[in-house]
Design a protein around this motif. Structure first.
Motif, PDB file in Angstrom:
ATOM      1  N   GLY A   1       0.833  -1.208   0.000  1.00 20.44           N
ATOM      2  CA  GLY A   1       0.000   0.000   0.000  1.00 20.44           C
ATOM      3  C   GLY A   1       0.864   1.252   0.000  1.00 20.44           C
ATOM      4  O   GLY A   1       0.599   2.208  -0.737  1.00 20.44           O
ATOM      5  N   TRP A   2       1.922   1.260   0.799  1.00 24.46           N
ATOM      6  CA  TRP A   2       2.847   2.407   0.850  1.00 24.46           C
ATOM      7  C   TRP A   2       3.477   2.638  -0.524  1.00 24.46           C
ATOM      8  O   TRP A   2       3.530   3.764  -1.024  1.00 24.46           O
ATOM      9  N   ALA A   3       3.958   1.545  -1.131  1.00 29.16           N
ATOM     10  CA  ALA A   3       4.629   1.667  -2.441  1.00 29.16           C
ATOM     11  C   ALA A   3       3.660   2.226  -3.485  1.00 29.16           C
ATOM     12  O   ALA A   3       4.025   3.083  -4.291  1.00 29.16           O
ATOM     13  N   ILE A   4       2.430   1.761  -3.438  1.00 32.45           N
ATOM     14  CA  ILE A   4       1.433   2.216  -4.421  1.00 32.45           C
ATOM     15  C   ILE A   4       1.110   3.699  -4.199  1.00 32.45           C
ATOM     16  O   ILE A   4       0.940   4.454  -5.165  1.00 32.45           O
ATOM     17  N   ARG A   5       1.064   4.124  -2.948  1.00 36.10           N
ATOM     18  CA  ARG A   5       0.787   5.553  -2.670  1.00 36.10           C
ATOM     19  C   ARG A   5       1.880   6.464  -3.219  1.00 36.10           C
ATOM     20  O   ARG A   5       1.623   7.626  -3.499  1.00 36.10           O
ATOM     21  N   GLN A   6       3.113   5.941  -3.373  1.00 30.76           N
ATOM     22  CA  GLN A   6       4.174   6.771  -3.949  1.00 30.76           C
ATOM     23  C   GLN A   6       3.864   7.093  -5.417  1.00 30.76           C
ATOM     24  O   GLN A   6       4.381   8.043  -5.981  1.00 30.76           O
ATOM     25  N   MET A   7       3.034   6.267  -6.025  1.00 25.07           N
ATOM     26  CA  MET A   7       2.725   6.450  -7.451  1.00 25.07           C
ATOM     27  C   MET A   7       1.327   6.990  -7.682  1.00 25.07           C
ATOM     28  O   MET A   7       1.076   7.707  -8.639  1.00 25.07           O
ATOM     29  N   SER A   8       0.414   6.618  -6.822  1.00 26.32           N
ATOM     30  CA  SER A   8      -0.992   6.967  -7.039  1.00 26.32           C
ATOM     31  C   SER A   8      -1.612   7.204  -5.667  1.00 26.32           C
ATOM     32  O   SER A   8      -2.001   6.264  -4.987  1.00 26.32           O
ATOM     33  N   ARG A   9      -1.673   8.463  -5.254  1.00 26.26           N
ATOM     34  CA  ARG A   9      -1.919   8.758  -3.843  1.00 26.26           C
ATOM     35  C   ARG A   9      -3.301   8.346  -3.346  1.00 26.26           C
ATOM     36  O   ARG A   9      -3.470   8.056  -2.164  1.00 26.26           O
ATOM     37  N   ASP A  10      -4.300   8.305  -4.233  1.00 28.56           N
ATOM     38  CA  ASP A  10      -5.641   7.966  -3.743  1.00 28.56           C
ATOM     39  C   ASP A  10      -6.088   6.565  -4.150  1.00 28.56           C
ATOM     40  O   ASP A  10      -7.241   6.224  -4.010  1.00 28.56           O
ATOM     41  N   ALA A  11      -5.152   5.753  -4.670  1.00 30.06           N
ATOM     42  CA  ALA A  11      -5.555   4.430  -5.156  1.00 30.06           C
ATOM     43  C   ALA A  11      -5.808   3.442  -4.020  1.00 30.06           C
ATOM     44  O   ALA A  11      -6.542   2.470  -4.190  1.00 30.06           O
ATOM     45  N   VAL A  12      -5.181   3.671  -2.875  1.00 26.41           N
ATOM     46  CA  VAL A  12      -5.323   2.740  -1.747  1.00 26.41           C
ATOM     47  C   VAL A  12      -5.538   3.545  -0.465  1.00 26.41           C
ATOM     48  O   VAL A  12      -5.401   4.762  -0.457  1.00 26.41           O
ATOM     49  N   ASP A  13      -5.838   2.840   0.621  1.00 30.87           N
ATOM     50  CA  ASP A  13      -6.058   3.500   1.914  1.00 30.87           C
ATOM     51  C   ASP A  13      -4.807   4.270   2.342  1.00 30.87           C
ATOM     52  O   ASP A  13      -3.711   3.994   1.873  1.00 30.87           O
ATOM     53  N   PRO A  14      -4.960   5.242   3.271  1.00 30.10           N
ATOM     54  CA  PRO A  14      -3.793   6.039   3.695  1.00 30.10           C
ATOM     55  C   PRO A  14      -2.748   5.240   4.470  1.00 30.10           C
ATOM     56  O   PRO A  14      -1.611   5.670   4.587  1.00 30.10           O
ATOM     57  N   ASP A  15      -3.126   4.063   5.014  1.00 30.16           N
ATOM     58  CA  ASP A  15      -2.170   3.328   5.841  1.00 30.16           C
ATOM     59  C   ASP A  15      -2.006   1.862   5.452  1.00 30.16           C
ATOM     60  O   ASP A  15      -1.362   1.103   6.163  1.00 30.16           O
ATOM     61  N   CYS A  16      -2.585   1.450   4.348  1.00 22.84           N
ATOM     62  CA  CYS A  16      -2.461   0.052   3.917  1.00 22.84           C
ATOM     63  C   CYS A  16      -3.096  -0.098   2.539  1.00 22.84           C
ATOM     64  O   CYS A  16      -3.566   0.881   1.962  1.00 22.84           O
ATOM     65  N   LEU A  17      -3.112  -1.341   2.046  1.00 24.50           N
ATOM     66  CA  LEU A  17      -3.765  -1.577   0.752  1.00 24.50           C
ATOM     67  C   LEU A  17      -5.287  -1.544   0.930  1.00 24.50           C
ATOM     68  O   LEU A  17      -5.994  -0.867   0.183  1.00 24.50           O
ATOM     69  N   ARG A  18      -5.769  -2.283   1.927  1.00 25.75           N
ATOM     70  CA  ARG A  18      -7.203  -2.285   2.266  1.00 25.75           C
ATOM     71  C   ARG A  18      -7.340  -2.526   3.758  1.00 25.75           C
ATOM     72  O   ARG A  18      -6.543  -3.257   4.335  1.00 25.75           O
ATOM     73  N   ASN A  19      -8.365  -1.912   4.352  1.00 28.58           N
ATOM     74  CA  ASN A  19      -8.566  -2.077   5.790  1.00 28.58           C
ATOM     75  C   ASN A  19      -9.922  -2.741   6.033  1.00 28.58           C
ATOM     76  O   ASN A  19     -10.945  -2.263   5.535  1.00 28.58           O
ATOM     77  N   ALA A  20      -9.908  -3.838   6.797  1.00 26.66           N
ATOM     78  CA  ALA A  20     -11.172  -4.535   7.100  1.00 26.66           C
ATOM     79  C   ALA A  20     -12.020  -3.733   8.070  1.00 26.66           C
ATOM     80  O   ALA A  20     -13.211  -4.014   8.223  1.00 26.66           O
ATOM     81  N   VAL A  21     -11.426  -2.755   8.748  1.00 27.55           N
ATOM     82  CA  VAL A  21     -12.218  -1.844   9.580  1.00 27.55           C
ATOM     83  C   VAL A  21     -12.559  -0.643   8.705  1.00 27.55           C
ATOM     84  O   VAL A  21     -11.705   0.189   8.396  1.00 27.55           O
ATOM     85  N   ASN A  22     -13.777  -0.614   8.241  1.00 28.84           N
ATOM     86  CA  ASN A  22     -14.239   0.452   7.360  1.00 28.84           C
ATOM     87  C   ASN A  22     -15.728   0.642   7.611  1.00 28.84           C
ATOM     88  O   ASN A  22     -16.325  -0.085   8.411  1.00 28.84           O
ATOM     89  N   SER A  23     -16.329   1.616   6.942  1.00 29.82           N
ATOM     90  CA  SER A  23     -17.755   1.843   7.213  1.00 29.82           C
ATOM     91  C   SER A  23     -18.581   1.824   5.928  1.00 29.82           C
ATOM     92  O   SER A  23     -19.589   2.506   5.830  1.00 29.82           O
ATOM     93  N   PHE A  24     -18.138   1.058   4.946  1.00 29.51           N
ATOM     94  CA  PHE A  24     -18.883   1.017   3.683  1.00 29.51           C
ATOM     95  C   PHE A  24     -20.211   0.281   3.851  1.00 29.51           C
ATOM     96  O   PHE A  24     -20.276  -0.765   4.486  1.00 29.51           O
ATOM     97  N   PHE A  25     -21.243   0.844   3.245  1.00 34.89           N
ATOM     98  CA  PHE A  25     -22.593   0.277   3.287  1.00 34.89           C
ATOM     99  C   PHE A  25     -22.932  -0.266   1.912  1.00 34.89           C
ATOM    100  O   PHE A  25     -22.577   0.334   0.900  1.00 34.89           O
ATOM    101  N   TYR A  26     -23.624  -1.374   1.896  1.00 34.73           N
ATOM    102  CA  TYR A  26     -23.963  -2.025   0.626  1.00 34.73           C
ATOM    103  C   TYR A  26     -24.730  -1.100  -0.315  1.00 34.73           C
ATOM    104  O   TYR A  26     -25.623  -0.362   0.094  1.00 34.73           O
ATOM    105  N   HIS A  27     -24.366  -1.159  -1.575  1.00 38.03           N
ATOM    106  CA  HIS A  27     -25.097  -0.470  -2.625  1.00 38.03           C
ATOM    107  C   HIS A  27     -25.043  -1.379  -3.842  1.00 38.03           C
ATOM    108  O   HIS A  27     -24.020  -2.034  -4.059  1.00 38.03           O
ATOM    109  N   SER A  28     -26.112  -1.450  -4.622  1.00 37.66           N
ATOM    110  CA  SER A  28     -26.073  -2.326  -5.804  1.00 37.66           C
ATOM    111  C   SER A  28     -24.844  -2.003  -6.635  1.00 37.66           C
ATOM    112  O   SER A  28     -24.698  -0.866  -7.087  1.00 37.66           O
ATOM    113  N   PRO A  29     -23.967  -2.961  -6.868  1.00 29.63           N
ATOM    114  CA  PRO A  29     -22.744  -2.644  -7.622  1.00 29.63           C
ATOM    115  C   PRO A  29     -23.039  -2.188  -9.050  1.00 29.63           C
ATOM    116  O   PRO A  29     -22.258  -1.444  -9.634  1.00 29.63           O
ATOM    117  N   GLU A  30     -24.193  -2.626  -9.580  1.00 27.26           N
ATOM    118  CA  GLU A  30     -24.558  -2.213 -10.952  1.00 27.26           C
ATOM    119  C   GLU A  30     -24.740  -0.703 -11.033  1.00 27.26           C
ATOM    120  O   GLU A  30     -24.689  -0.125 -12.116  1.00 27.26           O
TER     121      GLU A  30
END
Ligand SMILES: [Zn+2]
Length: 494
Positions: free
Chosen positions: A221-250
């Motif tokens: 995640g750190w390496a990717i942020r050096q190239m693309s700052r908003d592509a991943v979380d600020p402290d990792c690639l993905r965090n299982a502690v998040n607050s996303f709510f389901y929405h139809s992916p379509e």
């Protein structure tokens, strides 16, 4: 070469040499992270054995370095730390597999630890593939992170349990593959007592907090942020502690920054992973004074339920809610110990609508899990979903249809995700789900159309990462998955 290979077998203290006599190997507790040197040093572990069946594995390396506690930063360390993570993941999942199962590629799964330059890792039904890349003056090896190693292994494990998902033309099925892989990384971490103790200390016993357990692939995640700052979380690639709510992916955009939910499978996977992690944290809180042993126990229990659920849940467009319902049903047929933590976690994420969750009591009585599993086994004997023909003209294929494997297994259990406003949402048809899936892949440029001369109107993205390809058959072009990757493509544009 022979001389240097011979030297590596001596447990001396030269660079790249084992730092102690061969009593074990060195490995990371979880991801090495983005600090230099890593905040948590490598630890000594028992020598892993990848030759145990089922789930036998083999790392391609000639010659394989002799077992030893090598210094981080050396190829020998990377070999043994990857082997340790893989062996730990395989030993864990071996407990939950039906008898007689093997990897999709066969008895033995190959592991290619360094396939060249990329910030990626993938499972392609032949092997687990890892890479290295340089960013910010540092070289990062994806195969060095137990999080990434166990994530890729997780794709292969799910492919054992539910091979139909590999080629399913459904955003939720693809996203579930990513979620399951992230969950595998978390559960493999929980097999280390040192990590369990550290997590309970770091979170003051509240596992639902963001921690090294919930943060996946911090270093990549750190390496990717050096190239693309908003592509991943600020402290990792993905965090299982998040607050996303389901929405139809379509109805979600095909791409977006990490802070927003998109229909891109790694992004969308975070809804299910977040719910599962909350259930894990809730399950841990059930004993009056839980200890690190309880943390391992809840991981074991939920993994067993998850393995049962993915074998029972039909592959349909609303796959998240079907797996959630099957998890609750699996728990009910096992005494219902986790009913409240599972139901509440899935309702909080909108994966189950409140209405659907209320109905689960009746459903459990009406349809034991064994019946659901039998129903799936009945229709899934070929272990592949049926092809659905989409009009090829919509994709520049002229009169030739595009054949997509449709998420269309029969439902025995009616369930639904929550609408953003009131009530439940109706799941899209298998065809609409397939069309949304294909359109997303085209928008992100993930389909390799090859050099079929007759495809005049195909939108060619010359430099994007390909996860799918078109294979010509007598009935049309078949959309086929090549691989599942861990989710970042530095050459997205071009
Ligand atoms: Zn993945």
């Amino acid at each position: 070469m022979a001389a240097s290979a011979a030297r590596r077998r001596r447990p001396s203290r030269e660079p790249g040499e084992p730092s102690t006599a061969v009593s074990g190997v060195n490995g990371w507790q979880d991801d090495p992270g983005d600090n230099v040197p890593p905040t948590v040093p490598a630890e000594l572990r028992p020598v892993p054995d990848l030759s145990i069946a089922p789930l036998r594995m083999r790392i391609d390396a000639t010659p394989a370095p002799a077992a030893g506690a090598y210094e981080p930063g050396t190829p020998e360390f990377r070999y043994w730390s990857a082997a340790e993570g893989l062996a730990r993941g395989a030993a864990f999942w071996r407990q939950f597999l039906p008898e007689g199962t093997t990897w999709q590629p066969g008895e033995e799964l190959r592991v290619l630890l360094d396939e060249g330059v990329d910030f990626n890792a993938f499972y392609d039904r032949h092997a687990l593939n890892f890479f290295h890349g340089t960013a910010g003056g540092r070289t990062v090896f994806s195969g060095e992170s137990p999080d990434i190693v166990c994530h890729e292994q997780g794709h292969a494990v799910l492919d054992v349990l539910r091979p139909e998902l590999f080629d399913a033309g459904s955003i939720e099925a693809a996203a579930f593959h990513e979620s399951f892989a992230d969950i595998c990384a978390i559960l493999a971490g929980l097999q280390l007592q040192s990590l369990r103790v550290a997590i309970l200390s770091d979170t003051s016993g509240d596992v639902s907090r963001s921690s090294r357990l919930s943060r996946l692939a911090e270093q990549l995640g750190w390496a990717i942020r050096q190239m693309s700052r908003d592509a991943v979380d600020p402290d990792c690639l993905r965090n299982a502690v998040n607050s996303f709510f389901y929405h139809s992916p379509e109805e979600l955009p095909a791409r977006g920054p990490a802070a927003a939910l998109s229909s891109e499978p790694h992004s969308f996977s975070r809804v299910f992973t977040g719910a599962f992690f909350e259930a894990l944290a809730g399950g841990f809180r059930q004993p009056a004074t839980p200890t690190e042993v309880d943390l391992q126990k809840v991981g074991f229990d939920l993994a067993r339920l998850l393995a049962a659920a993915v074998q029972a849940a039909p592959v349909v467009p609303e796959y998240f809610s079907q797996v959630a319902a099957a998890l609750i049903a699996a728990d009910a047929s096992n005494g219902g110990k986790y009913r409240n933590v599972l139901t509440s976690a899935f309702v909080r994420r909108g994966i189950l609508s409140a209405h659907a969750a209320v109905g689960m009591t009746a459903v459990q009585a009406a349809m034991p899990l064994a019946a659901a599993r039998a129903a799936v086994a009945e229709v899934a004997s070929s272990r592949e979903l049926p092809h659905l023909a989409l009009a090829g003209a919509d994709y520049g294929l002229g009169d030739t249809p595009l054949l997509v494997r449709a998420a269309s297994e029969p439902r025995r259990l009616v369930t639904a995700a929550a609408a953003i406003g009131v009530g439940s949402i109706s799941a899209p048809s298998s065809e609409r789900a397939a069309r949304a899936f294909v359109e997303d892949l085209i928008q992100r440029g993930h389909i390799d159309a090859g050099d079929h001369g007759e495809i005049a109107g195909w939108i060619v993205h010359p430099h994007t990462f390909k996860t799918h390809c078109l294979v010509k058959s007598e009935n049309g072009f078949v959309l086929s998955r090549i691989l599942f990757d861990c989710g970042f493509h530095p050459h997205m544009v071009g």
